[in-house]
Design an enzyme around this catalytic site. Structure first.
Site, mmCIF file in Angstrom:
data_model
loop_
_atom_site.group_PDB
_atom_site.id
_atom_site.type_symbol
_atom_site.label_atom_id
_atom_site.label_comp_id
_atom_site.label_asym_id
_atom_site.label_seq_id
_atom_site.Cartn_x
_atom_site.Cartn_y
_atom_site.Cartn_z
ATOM 1 N N ASP A 141 17.271 41.706 41.733
ATOM 2 C CA ASP A 141 17.694 43.004 42.276
ATOM 3 C C ASP A 141 17.374 42.964 43.775
ATOM 4 O OD1 ASP A 141 18.352 45.691 42.656
ATOM 5 O OD2 ASP A 141 16.572 46.490 41.653
ATOM 6 N N CYS A 190 21.555 43.940 38.567
ATOM 7 C CA CYS A 190 22.020 45.310 38.281
ATOM 8 C C CYS A 190 23.115 45.758 39.236
ATOM 9 C CB CYS A 190 20.843 46.274 38.305
ATOM 10 S SG CYS A 190 19.921 46.240 39.856
ATOM 11 N N ARG A 246 27.378 49.358 31.457
ATOM 12 C CA ARG A 246 26.809 50.669 31.809
ATOM 13 C C ARG A 246 27.659 51.764 31.171
ATOM 14 N NH1 ARG A 246 23.759 51.317 36.375
ATOM 15 N NH2 ARG A 246 23.412 53.395 35.476
ATOM 16 N N ARG A 292 19.954 61.355 39.324
ATOM 17 C CA ARG A 292 19.415 60.222 40.102
ATOM 18 C C ARG A 292 18.666 60.820 41.277
ATOM 19 N NH1 ARG A 292 22.407 54.815 42.144
ATOM 20 N NH2 ARG A 292 21.813 54.348 40.010
ATOM 21 N N GLN A 347 20.032 51.328 33.192
ATOM 22 C CA GLN A 347 20.383 49.966 33.601
ATOM 23 C C GLN A 347 19.878 48.957 32.580
ATOM 24 O OE1 GLN A 347 22.189 48.831 36.398
ATOM 25 N NE2 GLN A 347 22.119 47.028 35.098
ATOM 26 N N HIS A 395 14.575 52.798 35.969
ATOM 27 C CA HIS A 395 16.037 52.803 35.861
ATOM 28 C C HIS A 395 16.399 52.430 34.409
ATOM 29 C CE1 HIS A 395 20.108 52.918 36.919
ATOM 30 N NE2 HIS A 395 20.214 51.905 37.751
HETATM 31 N N1 CP Z 1 23.186 49.485 39.053
HETATM 32 C C1 CP Z 1 23.380 50.732 39.517
HETATM 33 O O1 CP Z 1 22.706 51.691 39.097
HETATM 34 O O2 CP Z 1 24.385 50.849 40.423
HETATM 35 P P1 CP Z 1 24.690 52.133 41.319
HETATM 36 O O3 CP Z 1 23.516 52.306 42.241
HETATM 37 O O4 CP Z 1 25.955 51.825 42.021
HETATM 38 O O5 CP Z 1 24.816 53.325 40.399
HETATM 39 N N1 NVA Z 2 16.202 48.876 42.698
HETATM 40 C C1 NVA Z 2 17.468 49.348 43.174
HETATM 41 C C2 NVA Z 2 18.404 49.517 42.026
HETATM 42 C C3 NVA Z 2 19.789 49.970 42.398
HETATM 43 C C4 NVA Z 2 20.674 50.163 41.210
HETATM 44 C C5 NVA Z 2 17.293 50.659 43.916
HETATM 45 O O1 NVA Z 2 16.512 51.501 43.446
HETATM 46 O O2 NVA Z 2 17.904 50.839 44.967
#
Ligand code: CP
Ligand code: NVA
Length: 311
Positions: free
Chosen positions: A225, A265, A293, A106, A136, A133
């Site tokens: 989101d 999400c 997930r 990530r 997700q 993502h």
């Molecule tokens: N939805 C998601 O990716 O959650 P986190 O940021 O907690 O991993």
């Molecule tokens: N769009 C959000 C998703 C978090 C899971 C972010 O990137 O922070």
């Protein structure tokens, strides 16, 4: 069944059949887990999890998935690794390939994930970048398939920012011939070049509208989101004003068809992009979505990480 691709960086790299196989395997393994029949096929394997941004779901679900398959996981922060500062991504990729069986990352810059994938000899999985993502949206698709029985003729209204999750939904629309309608304030949509490239030659559809009611009126799924993603914290106040009319609240939900379900999400900023009553409503599949997930990523790991000899 092993996948043709080494990595999972974007849904755009997969065929509709491959996406379908991962979801079917995830649903099958979910039942196996519940009945104690899940095979630990990745004994002796290790997943290296690199996080440059915080996480609850992604970290815990990947680590637990790996343990359920009989393997191990390592949590690696960028303070230790220093990708691009202490060490070039191509060197990190080559070195980790000698120790672990797969990398989940990530990070901010999508090109870092692409470089790791190019230079690693092991699978690289995108656990979120500023651009995409994809894990997700795999879990979202699984959740909808479980609820509805199929993904045919699906219309998803994404209410909010044209962000990493929205872009992965456009990739899913292209692959699975879905329709995505983004309801967002002017200037917060998805880049035209991204949309054109994603939809090129596909029967998927994407529309952007600046009226939230227009966006939800034919929706099977109401998705939202956060308005400011990780890395955009300094824009949060400005965004709160721009996005205020795009809150997924009970009056907007009432404008959607009766059968429409609600996804988010998570993490959710309750009272901003979604209200408490909507997230807690009968229509909300948000916590099944979070659970999935785990199941979809376990299926992904089972499909990507070769069992047998070696790290
Ligand atoms: N939805 C998601 O990716 O959650 P986190 O940021 O907690 O991993
Ligand atoms: N769009 C959000 C998703 C978090 C899971 C972010 O990137 O922070």
């Amino acid at each position: 069944m092993p996948l043709k691709q080494k990595d999972f960086v974007s849904i755009a790299d997969y065929t509709a059949a491959e996406v379908g196989e991962i979801i079917d395997l995830a649903i099958a393994q979910k039942a196996e887990l519940m009945s104690g029949r899940l095979e630990p096929t990745l004994k002796g394997k290790t997943l290296g999890c690199i996080f440059h941004k915080p996480s609850l779901r992604t970290r815990v679900s990947f680590e637990v998935a790996m343990h359920q398959l009989g393997g191990d996981s390592l949590y690696l922060t960028d303070q230790e690794i220093g990708i691009g500062s202490r060490e070039a991504p191509q060197d990190v990729a080559r070195v980790l390939s000698r120790y672990v069986s797969a990398i989940m990352i990530r990070t901010f810059d999508h090109s870092v994930v692409e470089t790791l994938a190019r230079f690693a000899t092991i699978p690289v999985i995108n656990g979120l970048t500023d651009l995409l993502h994809p894990c997700q949206v795999l879990a979202d698709l699984m959740t909808i398939q479980e609820h509805r029985g199929n993904l045919d003729n699906l219309t998803v209204a994404f209410i909010g920012d044209g962000n990493n999750v929205a872009r992965s939904w456009i990739n899913a629309a292209a692959k699975l011939s879905l329709r995505v309608v983004l309801g967002c304030p002017p200037g917060f949509g998805v880049e035209k070049e991204f949309v054109d490239r994603a939809l090129d030659g596909s029967s998927g559809r994407y529309t952007e509208v600046n009226d939230p009611v227009e966006a939800v009126k034919e929706a099977d799924v109401l998705y939202t989101d956060v308005w400011a993603s990780m890395g955009q914290e300094s824009e949060a106040e400005k965004r709160k004003k721009a996005f205020a009319p795009f809150q997924l609240n009970s009056s907007l939900v009432a404008k959607a068809p009766d059968h429409a379900v609600v996804l988010h999400c998570l993490p959710a900023h309750r009272g901003e992009e979604i209200t408490d009553d909507v997230i807690e409503s009968q229509r909300s599949l948000v916590f099944d979505e979070a659970e999935n997930r785990l199941h979809v990523q376990r299926a992904l790991l089972s499909s990507l990480v070769p069992s047998g000899g070696g790290n």
